[in-house]
Structures are given as C-alpha cells and as structure tokens.
Scaffold this active site. Structure first.
Site, PDB file in Angstrom:
ATOM      1  CD  GLN A   1      -2.507   1.135   2.777  1.00 28.11           C
ATOM      2  OE1 GLN A   1      -2.011   0.579   3.762  1.00 28.11           O
ATOM      3  NE2 GLN A   1      -3.681   1.712   2.826  1.00 28.11           N
TER       4      GLN A   1
ATOM      5  CD  GLU B   1      -5.661   0.358   6.342  1.00 28.00           C
ATOM      6  OE1 GLU B   1      -5.955   1.521   5.961  1.00 28.00           O
ATOM      7  OE2 GLU B   1      -4.485  -0.025   6.482  1.00 28.00           O
TER       8      GLU B   1
HETATM    9  C1  LIG Z   1       3.699  -0.438  11.424  1.00 27.91           C
HETATM   10  C2  LIG Z   1       3.199   0.554  10.414  1.00 27.91           C
HETATM   11  C3  LIG Z   1       2.820   0.121   9.160  1.00 27.91           C
HETATM   12  C4  LIG Z   1       2.391   1.028   8.196  1.00 27.91           C
HETATM   13  N1  LIG Z   1       2.068   0.565   6.942  1.00 27.91           N
HETATM   14  C5  LIG Z   1       1.750   1.452   5.967  1.00 27.91           C
HETATM   15  C6  LIG Z   1       1.541   1.020   4.611  1.00 27.91           C
HETATM   16  O1  LIG Z   1       1.629  -0.166   4.308  1.00 27.91           O
HETATM   17  N2  LIG Z   1       1.265   1.952   3.678  1.00 27.91           N
HETATM   18  C7  LIG Z   1       1.152   3.273   3.967  1.00 27.91           C
HETATM   19  O2  LIG Z   1       0.883   4.052   3.085  1.00 27.91           O
HETATM   20  N3  LIG Z   1       1.349   3.729   5.233  1.00 27.91           N
HETATM   21  C8  LIG Z   1       1.647   2.845   6.242  1.00 27.91           C
HETATM   22  N4  LIG Z   1       1.876   3.302   7.525  1.00 27.91           N
HETATM   23  C9  LIG Z   1       1.866   4.746   7.784  1.00 27.91           C
HETATM   24  C10 LIG Z   1       0.753   5.256   8.672  1.00 27.91           C
HETATM   25  O3  LIG Z   1      -0.439   5.296   7.978  1.00 27.91           O
HETATM   26  C11 LIG Z   1       1.188   6.624   9.201  1.00 27.91           C
HETATM   27  O4  LIG Z   1       2.278   6.403  10.061  1.00 27.91           O
HETATM   28  C12 LIG Z   1       0.100   7.344   9.938  1.00 27.91           C
HETATM   29  O5  LIG Z   1      -0.881   7.776   9.059  1.00 27.91           O
HETATM   30  C13 LIG Z   1       0.634   8.561  10.726  1.00 27.91           C
HETATM   31  O6  LIG Z   1       1.374   9.420   9.911  1.00 27.91           O
HETATM   32  P1  LIG Z   1       2.831   9.884  10.348  1.00 27.91           P
HETATM   33  O7  LIG Z   1       3.614   8.711  10.649  1.00 27.91           O
HETATM   34  O8  LIG Z   1       3.344  10.810   9.317  1.00 27.91           O
HETATM   35  O9  LIG Z   1       2.617  10.672  11.708  1.00 27.91           O
HETATM   36  P2  LIG Z   1       2.180  12.194  11.871  1.00 27.91           P
HETATM   37  O10 LIG Z   1       1.047  12.470  10.978  1.00 27.91           O
HETATM   38  O11 LIG Z   1       3.373  13.053  11.787  1.00 27.91           O
HETATM   39  O12 LIG Z   1       1.626  12.191  13.352  1.00 27.91           O
HETATM   40  C14 LIG Z   1       2.430  12.398  14.513  1.00 27.91           C
HETATM   41  C15 LIG Z   1       1.496  12.521  15.702  1.00 27.91           C
HETATM   42  O13 LIG Z   1       0.655  13.661  15.529  1.00 27.91           O
HETATM   43  C16 LIG Z   1      -0.701  13.293  15.647  1.00 27.91           C
HETATM   44  N5  LIG Z   1      -1.534  14.149  14.819  1.00 27.91           N
HETATM   45  C17 LIG Z   1      -1.355  14.459  13.515  1.00 27.91           C
HETATM   46  N6  LIG Z   1      -2.336  15.271  13.099  1.00 27.91           N
HETATM   47  C18 LIG Z   1      -3.162  15.472  14.153  1.00 27.91           C
HETATM   48  C19 LIG Z   1      -4.355  16.211  14.359  1.00 27.91           C
HETATM   49  N7  LIG Z   1      -4.918  16.901  13.376  1.00 27.91           N
HETATM   50  N8  LIG Z   1      -4.931  16.181  15.579  1.00 27.91           N
HETATM   51  C20 LIG Z   1      -4.385  15.479  16.586  1.00 27.91           C
HETATM   52  N9  LIG Z   1      -3.250  14.761  16.451  1.00 27.91           N
HETATM   53  C21 LIG Z   1      -2.646  14.765  15.253  1.00 27.91           C
HETATM   54  C22 LIG Z   1      -0.723  11.856  15.204  1.00 27.91           C
HETATM   55  O14 LIG Z   1      -1.857  11.188  15.677  1.00 27.91           O
HETATM   56  C23 LIG Z   1       0.553  11.326  15.825  1.00 27.91           C
HETATM   57  O15 LIG Z   1       0.352  11.037  17.169  1.00 27.91           O
HETATM   58  C24 LIG Z   1       2.310   2.409   8.501  1.00 27.91           C
HETATM   59  C25 LIG Z   1       2.685   2.843   9.781  1.00 27.91           C
HETATM   60  C26 LIG Z   1       3.130   1.941  10.726  1.00 27.91           C
HETATM   61  C27 LIG Z   1       3.528   2.451  12.078  1.00 27.91           C
END
Ligand SMILES: Cc1cc2nc3c(=O)[nH]c(=O)nc-3n(C[C@H](O)[C@H](O)[C@H](O)COP(=O)(O)OP(=O)(O)OC[C@H]3O[C@@H](n4cnc5c(N)ncnc54)[C@H](O)[C@@H]3O)c2cc1C
Lengths: 392, 353
Positions: A133, A251
């Site tokens: 994905q 999902e």
């Molecule tokens: C084990 C694992 C597998 C994954 N697999 C996939 C995959 O196969 N394909 C894929 O595309 N992605 C994948 N992901 C990515 C996942 O979808 C993202 O990590 C997730 O959407 C969070 O984005 P970020 O890591 O950029 O964190 P950020 O968006 O930077 O968030 C950091 C923190 O800020 C908080 N935050 C952000 N915005 C807000 C808001 N508006 N209000 C309150 N809190 C907020 C978040 O909740 C989090 O606590 C995976 C992630 C993990 C950990």
C-alpha cells in the site's frame, strides 16, 4: 514458482449452514491444513514464510470470505466471517500478505473496469499478484491529502516521481497500489488518483526500514521516472481521494476485528497461569474486564461487517471500532508486561516458548494506534463527522 | 552560603560532572553500538566512572568513598538515565555498600566488577531466599542478575549473610539472556561453589538500588519526553506544527504531571533514606517512588512513540531506546504492583499526608 496449481472456488454456500456447524467445519479444516511450523509466529511473517498458508486458503477457495461469490469470494454473512476470523486466531494462524484481499479487491469490485476486474481479481486470489500500500509519504502521514508523489501523463503512460514511506512488506510485493497527485493546481483532495504499479517497473527502489521491534517489516519506496500504462488508473482521474476514503473504511473494519485482542488475551491467560497469578482476585477482575471489552467489541464489529455485506457504505463512525480494538489490544499487552515481572525485560520468548513473549507482543501492539490512520485522527473524524462538533 | 545552598551547589556540580559520561543532549551512538554485545557496556568507560568515584559515592571517606548521601546518588543516576548509560553503576554501588573495607579497593577502582545476586523468583523483594553457605561452599540459584555478563564475581545473598563467589569458580554456571535494552540478565546456578563468607544483610542496600532505579527511570522518561516535545515543535501536518493540536497538548501536559510526581517522589525518598533509620519508613518511601517511576516511565515512553507517529516505530529513532529501557527497569527491583502492595503493608493511613 509463486502461484499454486490454481485458486479454486468452493462450491459450497456456507451461509446455509448453522453457525455451530460452520464453526466446526472451519476448525476441522484448519487443524488438518494449517502448517504447524508457523503457528503463533512471534513476528509478522514475510511472503516466503506465509505463502504456504496463503496457497492452502487459495486452493480451498477461502481466501476472500467477504468478497461476493461471483468474484471468487465466499460471500459470507457477518457472523460467519467472524467465526472464520476467530477460528483462525484460535489456532494461531499467521497473517499473510493480505492487502490484495482486504483492499485492492474491494476497490476494483467497486470502481474497476470490467477489464481490470477480469485481469486482477483472479491473480489476487491465486497469489500471483502480491500487493503493498503506497499512501503515506514523509510529509503526508496524518495529512495524507498533502501527498506529493506525482503522476504525469505522457502519451499512453503515466510517469511517476516521488517517495512513499512505511510501505508494509513492500519487499515482498510485486504490485503496489498508490495514491498519486495528478493535478497540482486543484485543491489538495481533488488532484489525487489511484494507480496500480508493478514493482518490477524500472525506476522503483525499495529500502527496508527496521521497526522498533527490530524486524524488517516496512520500507521506503522511491519512484524515479516510473512509467505505467494509463489503463492502470482505477476509477476516474482526480477522484482517488473519495475512493481511498471508502477503502479506509474497509481497512478500519479489518483493524477493528477482535482478532488481535483475542490473540493477546489468550497469551495473557497462559502467562497468568505460568506466573501463578491466574487465581488472584485482583487479576481475575482485570481479566474479566478485558474479556467483556472483547465481547462487546465483537458485537460492534459484527454490525459493521453486516453493513458491508448489505453493500451499504460505511460511515465515519467505523473509526470508533478501530480506536477501541487497537487500544484494547494495547491494554492487554500492558497487563501482560505488568504480571510478567522481571521477565518483561527479556528480548526472546520466556523458556523458549514463543507463546510466552510478553515483551514482543507489547512492542508489536505499539503501532496499532498509529497505522491505518492514527487514533488521534480517528477521534477527530468521530468528533467532527459523527458528533458534528464545531471546528471553532 | 548556608548548608542547604551548599548542598544544592554540590548537587549541581555532581550533575554537571555526569556530562563527562552522558553529555546532555548528546547523541546515543555509543549506547546503540553497545546494545546486544557482551558484556553490554564498556569496561574503559566503567573505569572512568570509577575514577570519578561514583560507585563509592555513598561510602565513608576512610574506606575510599566520598561520604555523600542518597540525594547526591539519585541526582547522579538520573543524569545517567537521561543518557541511557549502560555501565552497571546501580548493582556495583549496591555491592560496594555490602563488601568489607579490605575488598573495596579493586572494586572502587574498576579493576574488578562485583554484581549482587539476590533474587530467586520473579516479582519478589525477598533479599535472601533459600541459598545456603556451609563449609565454604554455596548452593542455590539466583535469577535476573543484571549485567551479569560483565561480572568478575557475584555477591550472593545466603541464609544468614552473604557469600562472595568468583565467576570462574568450580560449581558456578551462568546462563545469560538478552534484555530488550540490549543488556542481559544472568541466571546463576551454584552447586557447592567455593565462596568467601561475608557478614551482612542486603535488604537495606536493596532499598537503595530500587530507589536509584527509580531515579534512572526518571532521567530516561524526562529525556524521552524532551525529545518528543522537540519533535512536536517541528513536525508539520495540515500546515501546522503537530504540537499546536490541543489533543496532543493535553496529552503532553498529562505526561509532564507524571514526570513531576516522579521527581517529587524520588527526591523525597532520597531525603528519607538520608535522614530516617526506621525500616518501615524507608521502605514506604522507596515503594512510593518505585511504584510511581515504574508506571510513569511506561506511560511516558509509550506515549512518546505515539506522539511521534510512524517514525516512532522505527529502531533508528532514539525515543524507542528509552521505551525499551523502561521495559527492562520498570519491573526490576520490584514492579509497581509489588511496591504498591508493600507500601500498603508498611504505611499506616495517617502517614500519607
Ligand atoms: C507499522 C506501520 C505500518 C504502516 N504501513 C503502511 C503502509 O503499508 N502503507 C502506507 O501508506 N502507510 C503505512 N503506515 C503509515 C501510517 O499510515 C502513518 O504512520 C500514519 O498515518 C501517521 O502518519 P505519520 O507517521 O506521518 O505521523 P504524523 O502524521 O506526523 O503524526 C504524529 C502525531 O501527531 C498526531 N496528529 C497528527 N495530526 C493530528 C491532528 N490533526 N490532531 C491530533 N493529532 C494529530 C498523530 O496522531 C501522531 O500522534 C504504517 C505505519 C506503521 C507504524
């Protein structure tokens, strides 16, 4: 060779069985067919390790319980889908590379062209096409619509440039389903499209990232002038965001299923017996609370599965399910660490028994509240779109 | 300067001196490189630590110590926790408290590492157990011996006293298991191993080790929290820094409250150990601190991962090192539940205020 003899369609309509008979049928089949060496794996298995199980299910015609029968699924009722999940979990069956079944299939069934359905659906079920994905990017995680990986039309091809990150099991996949930007000038949600891309296309580089649990489970995926035929676009151009949101619903049902919690609870019980606290009143109270939390989750989950089965669209309220399940899963692993005493520190399973590995399960539960849309984002969705609380 | 100011000044200097080993805000490359190696720490750094007099900080000056108190020791250990220093200061300082004067020189210089082995079952603060010493031979089994891979000898608790056992003595077998932080625990089996009888009782030294571990956890969670706050101030999503989201601000405040409570509890317990001799009061103070530190450190580190998003679930991200350390130390020298139970047992309700 990657694929089995053939994926089959199970001629039986299991919805005609009563639940108990169906449960026994599944249980017997799993006991007879599940490869014992991959029971209760301590980590998420790679394709080369889990494909034996994938092919067993594929040959039996049991890979896609939720897909309609006309596309090779089982078309199961919600209660029977749940029974399958529970029986697999009870036996300690591993998760396989399931993005094709959970996401790409439903996407194509809803939005694919006839040609796409005919080409892709059988190859998903046969295991010929294994998917990952490609949504998240370094600067587009929670704010997914900020994604910048770009696809520009050049004759009959799209040319893709950019980077995806956290791509789970990309090293195993031969296809990636991607959200890409096809219009840089539109509002950010309105310039996004869905593309299916073969991973062996020149210009794609995959680099594994080691997780907190020290496993090569996800990757960075780079696109450098990657060319794919324009027929690989799913649905309408620039309408990818709406489709992606609908898919996220699927999902969230998957991530909201009780299986992680049930698995963790079974491990907690084993550990409590081993540590000699099973009979403690204070432990029992906490244990029963968790059991009830799962019991109610199971009911809530079934209501969402039923919505999907009736072909209705999932609402934003499904975010409640993902939030509750993942946090419940985490709470169970936290209690496990507490009762493990000093064993909580151990890197490897206790006494060489991979079912007694509280530290491993604790680590594996951490990302459940991050992936699939973080729980903070799920709560924002419910607050805004279900409770209709004002923005300011 | 009055006495209190004087003491605060010396605490500050001691904290500053810790920077030689654990530079504030320094990178954690050394810590990463030592993970999952044997013995899990660096003997050369251990000798530097000894040169600064830390294992003997609490000992009288006439036996080669610095004559300082628990307040100084916890301040120092907190700094080491912030730097995730893996060298075995807490267990060796515990051993040094128990060894007779004529055994101390080589331990305080870092030439020999002696690690206490007291525990015989999980979830226990029983400092003695069933191990016996008779006719100069010790028999029994000890578990969860921290950083055992680096020990030259073990100070084993036995019925009626202590026994010093050389690691390579006949009848000694040591099985190592790796821990999530990259260190190790040893299971020590003693089958008629020759040992030197040492008079004494480890229970009070165990209180000090439990409190020092709380201080280490305090330093670790505080640093993980500081790193996470930095991240929240820089990471952008939705065109804003994520630290501007109120849901996350409130979460961060809740973590800050837990850290403040832990600091208050640890410092109060250190003052108690420095001034009070009644065992029940000492145990009560230590249990309060360890119960708080254990739970708070698990909460803070797991939330630091959550607040960081996907990057929080990578091995390369330093905050994870603190989470894994908390997993190892929170149940060592007594889990939160064990210390809560002990607190209730030794603390009459009117003493709570
Ligand atoms: C084990 C694992 C597998 C994954 N697999 C996939 C995959 O196969 N394909 C894929 O595309 N992605 C994948 N992901 C990515 C996942 O979808 C993202 O990590 C997730 O959407 C969070 O984005 P970020 O890591 O950029 O964190 P950020 O968006 O930077 O968030 C950091 C923190 O800020 C908080 N935050 C952000 N915005 C807000 C808001 N508006 N209000 C309150 N809190 C907020 C978040 O909740 C989090 O606590 C995976 C992630 C993990 C950990």
């Amino acid at each position: 060779m990657n694929s089995p003899a053939a994926s089959a369609r199970d001629p039986q309509d299991y919805n005609t069985l009563d639940d108990d008979t169906f449960r026994i049928t599944v249980r017997r089949w799993v006991e007879a067919n599940y490869p014992p060496e991959i029971r209760n794996p301590p980590k998420r298995l790679h394709w080369h390790e889990n494909k034996v199980w994938f092919f067993k299910l594929s040959e039996k015609g049991w890979l896609a319980p939720s897909w309609p029968r006309e596309f090779g699924g089982m078309g199961l009722s919600s209660s029977k889908q749940l029974i399958m999940i529970e029986e697999f979990e009870r036996h300690g069956c591993c998760r396989f590379n399931d993005h094709g079944v959970i996401m790409v299939g439903p996407l194509l069934i809803q939005h694919g062209t006839e040609a796409q359905k005919q080409h892709f659906l059988p190859k998903i079920l046969s295991g010929e096409y294994i998917w990952c994905q490609g949504y998240s990017e370094p600067n587009a995680g929670s704010d997914l619509a900020a994604l910048r990986t770009e696809a520009v039309l050049d004759g009959d091809h799209y040319v893709i440039n950019g980077q995806k990150i956290w791509t789970t099991l990309a090293m195993d996949a031969n296809w990636i389903f991607c959200l890409v930007r096809t219009d840089k000038n539109a509002k950010k949600q309105e310039g996004i499209s869905f593309l299916l891309i073969p991973m062996d296309t020149p210009g794609i580089t995959v680099r594994p990232i080691i997780t907190l649990d020290m496993h090569d489970e996800f990757c960075e995926t780079f696109f450098d002038n990657v060319r794919v035929p324009r027929e690989n676009l799913v649905g309408q151009v620039n309408k990818g965001w709406t489709m992606a949101k609908a898919l996220l619903g699927f999902e969230r049902i998957f991530l909201g299923a009780p299986k992680q919690s049930q698995y963790a609870l079974a491990r907690l019980k084993q550990l409590a017996e081993r540590m000699g606290v099973w009979e403690d009143e204070s432990f029992q109270d906490r244990y029963v609370r968790l059991r009830l939390d799962i019991a109610d989750l199971r009911e809530l989950h079934a209501t969402y599965v039923e919505i999907v089965r009736r072909g209705e669209t999932l609402g934003p309220d499904v975010s409640q399910l993902k939030t509750w399940q993942t946090e419940l899963f985490q709470r169970i692993t936290e209690l496990s660490l507490e009762i493990a005493g000093e064993n909580a520190a151990l890197l490897d399973p206790m006494e060489g028994n991979r079912e007694l590995h509280p530290s491993g399960l604790y680590l594996q539960a951490r990302p459940a509240t991050i992936y699939g849309g973080s729980n903070e984002i799920q709560r924002n969705i419910v607050a805004k779109n279900v409770l209709e609380l004002p923005d300011r | 300067m009055d006495a209190a100011e004087d003491r605060n000044e010396s605490l500050r200097m001691l904290r500053d001196s810790a920077a030689a080993i654990a530079p504030r805000g320094g990178d954690l490359k050394r810590i990463r490189d030592l993970r999952f190696s044997e013995p899990g720490f660096d003997r050369a750094v251990w000798r530097e630590i000894c040169a600064m007099g830390w294992p003997g900080l609490r000992l009288a000056e006439d036996v080669g110590g610095s004559g300082l108190g628990m307040r100084e020791f916890v301040a120092l250990v907190e700094e080491l926790g912030a730097g995730l220093v893996p060298e075995p200061l807490i267990p060796v300082a515990m051993a040094a408290r128990l060894l007779p004067a004529d055994h101390l020189a080589s331990v305080l210089s870092g030439e020999r590492i002696v690690i206490p082995a007291w525990q015989e079952r999980p979830n226990s603060l029983d400092a003695v157990g069933g191990t016996t010493l008779s006719g100069g031979k010790v028999t029994g089994k000890k578990m969860f011996v921290p950083q055992a891979a680096g020990a030259d000898a073990f100070l084993v608790t036995v019925q009626g006293g202590l026994a010093l056992v050389q690691r390579d003595a006949p009848g000694v077998s040591l099985v190592l298991e790796q821990t999530q932080d990259g260190g190790n625990f040893g299971t020590l089996s003693l089958d008629g191993a020759p040992a030197e009888a040492i008079a004494g009782d480890a229970s009070d030294a165990l209180e000090e080790a439990a409190l020092a571990t709380s201080a280490y956890l305090l330093g670790a969670m505080d640093r993980a929290f500081a790193m996470t706050l930095d991240y929240m101030k820089t990471r952008q999503q939705f065109g804003r820094t994520i630290g501007s989201f109120q849901a996350l601000q409130h979460r961060a405040v809740d973590l800050k409250i837990q850290i403040s409570l832990t600091r208050a509890s640890v410092e109060a317990a250190a003052a108690t150990l420095d001034s009070v001799t009644v065992p029940a009061l000492r145990q009560s103070a230590v249990s309060r601190a360890k119960a708080r530190a254990a739970e708070a450190s698990m909460l803070v580190t797991k939330q630091c991962i959550q607040l960081s998003g996907g990057i929080g679930y990578t091995d390369a991200y330093d905050v994870g090192l603190f989470l894994r350390k908390a997993m190892v130390l929170s149940n060592l020298y007594g889990s939160a539940a064990l210390h809560r139970a002990r607190y209730a047992a030794v603390t009459p309700e009117q003493d709570d205020e």
